[in-house]
Design a protein around this motif. Sequence first.
Motif, short mmCIF file in Angstrom:
data_model
loop_
_atom_site.label_atom_id
_atom_site.label_comp_id
_atom_site.label_asym_id
_atom_site.label_seq_id
_atom_site.Cartn_x
_atom_site.Cartn_y
_atom_site.Cartn_z
N LYS A 172 0.83 -1.21 0.00
CA LYS A 172 0.00 0.00 0.00
C LYS A 172 0.87 1.26 0.00
N LYS A 173 2.08 1.15 -0.47
CA LYS A 173 2.97 2.30 -0.43
C LYS A 173 3.17 2.87 -1.82
N GLY A 174 3.66 4.08 -1.86
CA GLY A 174 3.95 4.73 -3.14
C GLY A 174 2.69 5.09 -3.91
N PRO A 175 2.74 5.00 -5.24
CA PRO A 175 1.61 5.42 -6.06
C PRO A 175 0.34 4.58 -5.82
N PHE A 176 0.52 3.36 -5.36
CA PHE A 176 -0.65 2.52 -5.09
C PHE A 176 -1.48 3.07 -3.94
N GLN A 177 -0.82 3.70 -2.98
CA GLN A 177 -1.57 4.27 -1.85
C GLN A 177 -2.55 5.33 -2.32
N GLN A 178 -2.15 6.18 -3.25
CA GLN A 178 -3.05 7.21 -3.77
C GLN A 178 -4.24 6.56 -4.48
N THR A 179 -3.98 5.51 -5.24
CA THR A 179 -5.07 4.83 -5.93
C THR A 179 -6.03 4.20 -4.93
N ILE A 180 -5.48 3.54 -3.93
CA ILE A 180 -6.32 2.92 -2.90
C ILE A 180 -7.13 3.98 -2.17
N ASP A 181 -6.52 5.12 -1.87
CA ASP A 181 -7.24 6.21 -1.21
C ASP A 181 -8.41 6.70 -2.07
N ASP A 196 -13.10 -11.50 -14.41
CA ASP A 196 -12.78 -10.30 -15.16
C ASP A 196 -11.80 -10.67 -16.26
N LEU A 197 -11.27 -9.71 -16.96
CA LEU A 197 -10.44 -10.00 -18.13
C LEU A 197 -9.17 -10.77 -17.78
N VAL A 198 -8.55 -10.43 -16.66
CA VAL A 198 -7.37 -11.15 -16.20
C VAL A 198 -7.67 -11.60 -14.77
N PRO A 199 -7.76 -12.92 -14.54
CA PRO A 199 -8.12 -13.41 -13.20
C PRO A 199 -7.17 -12.89 -12.11
N ASP A 200 -7.75 -12.52 -10.97
CA ASP A 200 -6.97 -11.92 -9.89
C ASP A 200 -5.97 -12.88 -9.25
N PHE A 201 -6.18 -14.19 -9.40
CA PHE A 201 -5.25 -15.13 -8.76
C PHE A 201 -3.89 -15.18 -9.46
N ILE A 202 -3.78 -14.58 -10.66
CA ILE A 202 -2.48 -14.51 -11.34
C ILE A 202 -1.68 -13.39 -10.68
N PRO A 203 -0.55 -13.71 -10.06
CA PRO A 203 0.20 -12.69 -9.31
C PRO A 203 0.50 -11.45 -10.15
N VAL A 204 0.35 -10.30 -9.57
CA VAL A 204 0.61 -8.97 -10.12
C VAL A 204 -0.26 -8.69 -11.35
N VAL A 205 -0.13 -9.48 -12.40
CA VAL A 205 -0.86 -9.25 -13.64
C VAL A 205 -2.37 -9.29 -13.40
N GLY A 206 -2.80 -10.14 -12.47
CA GLY A 206 -4.23 -10.27 -12.19
C GLY A 206 -4.86 -9.02 -11.64
N LEU A 207 -4.07 -8.17 -11.02
CA LEU A 207 -4.61 -6.92 -10.48
C LEU A 207 -4.45 -5.74 -11.44
N LEU A 208 -3.67 -5.91 -12.50
CA LEU A 208 -3.42 -4.80 -13.41
C LEU A 208 -4.67 -4.33 -14.13
N ASP A 209 -5.55 -5.27 -14.54
CA ASP A 209 -6.77 -4.82 -15.22
C ASP A 209 -7.67 -4.07 -14.24
N ASP A 210 -7.70 -4.52 -12.98
CA ASP A 210 -8.46 -3.79 -11.96
C ASP A 210 -7.89 -2.38 -11.80
N LEU A 211 -6.57 -2.29 -11.67
CA LEU A 211 -5.91 -0.98 -11.51
C LEU A 211 -6.11 -0.10 -12.74
N ALA A 212 -6.09 -0.70 -13.92
CA ALA A 212 -6.28 0.07 -15.15
C ALA A 212 -7.69 0.66 -15.18
N LEU A 213 -8.69 -0.13 -14.83
CA LEU A 213 -10.06 0.36 -14.83
C LEU A 213 -10.25 1.44 -13.76
N ILE A 214 -9.68 1.22 -12.60
CA ILE A 214 -9.75 2.23 -11.52
C ILE A 214 -9.06 3.52 -11.99
N SER A 215 -7.92 3.39 -12.61
CA SER A 215 -7.18 4.55 -13.11
C SER A 215 -8.01 5.33 -14.13
#
Length: 168
Positions: A51-60, A100-119
């Motif tokens: 939750k540090k760095g740029p991810f903290q701002q996104t989470i906030d 979703d498009l990339v399953p969340d259980f795939i390490p790192v990559v699985g959260l990228l589509d979530d982060l992209a949509l949030i972004s």
Amino acid sequence: MSTLAEKGVKIAKNAVFSLFLKRATGLLGKPIAVVVALREVAAKLDDVNSKKGPFQQTIDMVRTLIRLVNAYVTGAYRRIEPSTIISGLAVLLYVLSPIDLVPDFIPVVGLLDDLALISWFISKFRDELVSFQEWERTHAAEATAIAASVPAATDVTLTNAVTELGHS
């Protein structure tokens, strides 16, 4: 190379996301189901280890979005278009969904589509999120009182709401 927000635009235009828009539209009239979904998204965010760095701002900002949708559903805050709330709720449902498009259980990559949509959502609706944060600062007591007036859900209602969200 495209930015995270540009990738989010592609996801927002995808047929999979349109299903979440439809689900969000249906849920908007069911405050308890929305609250259950918001709690699940918040819990999912709490599980994120980094939750540090740029991810903290996104989470906030996602937490701000959760509070915004909650305030809209409880009636505390209505200075926003319903279509924006529906888009925000659809983003949260997408993040929550294991499908979703990339399953969340795939390490790192699985959260990228979530982060992209949030972004994408944050970049498109930043002004609305900032306006809501300002409203929160000036109307905190009012928002707390309205949120507290929402009736507590029974186990049956929670089960129905979770079923409505597509979970088992």
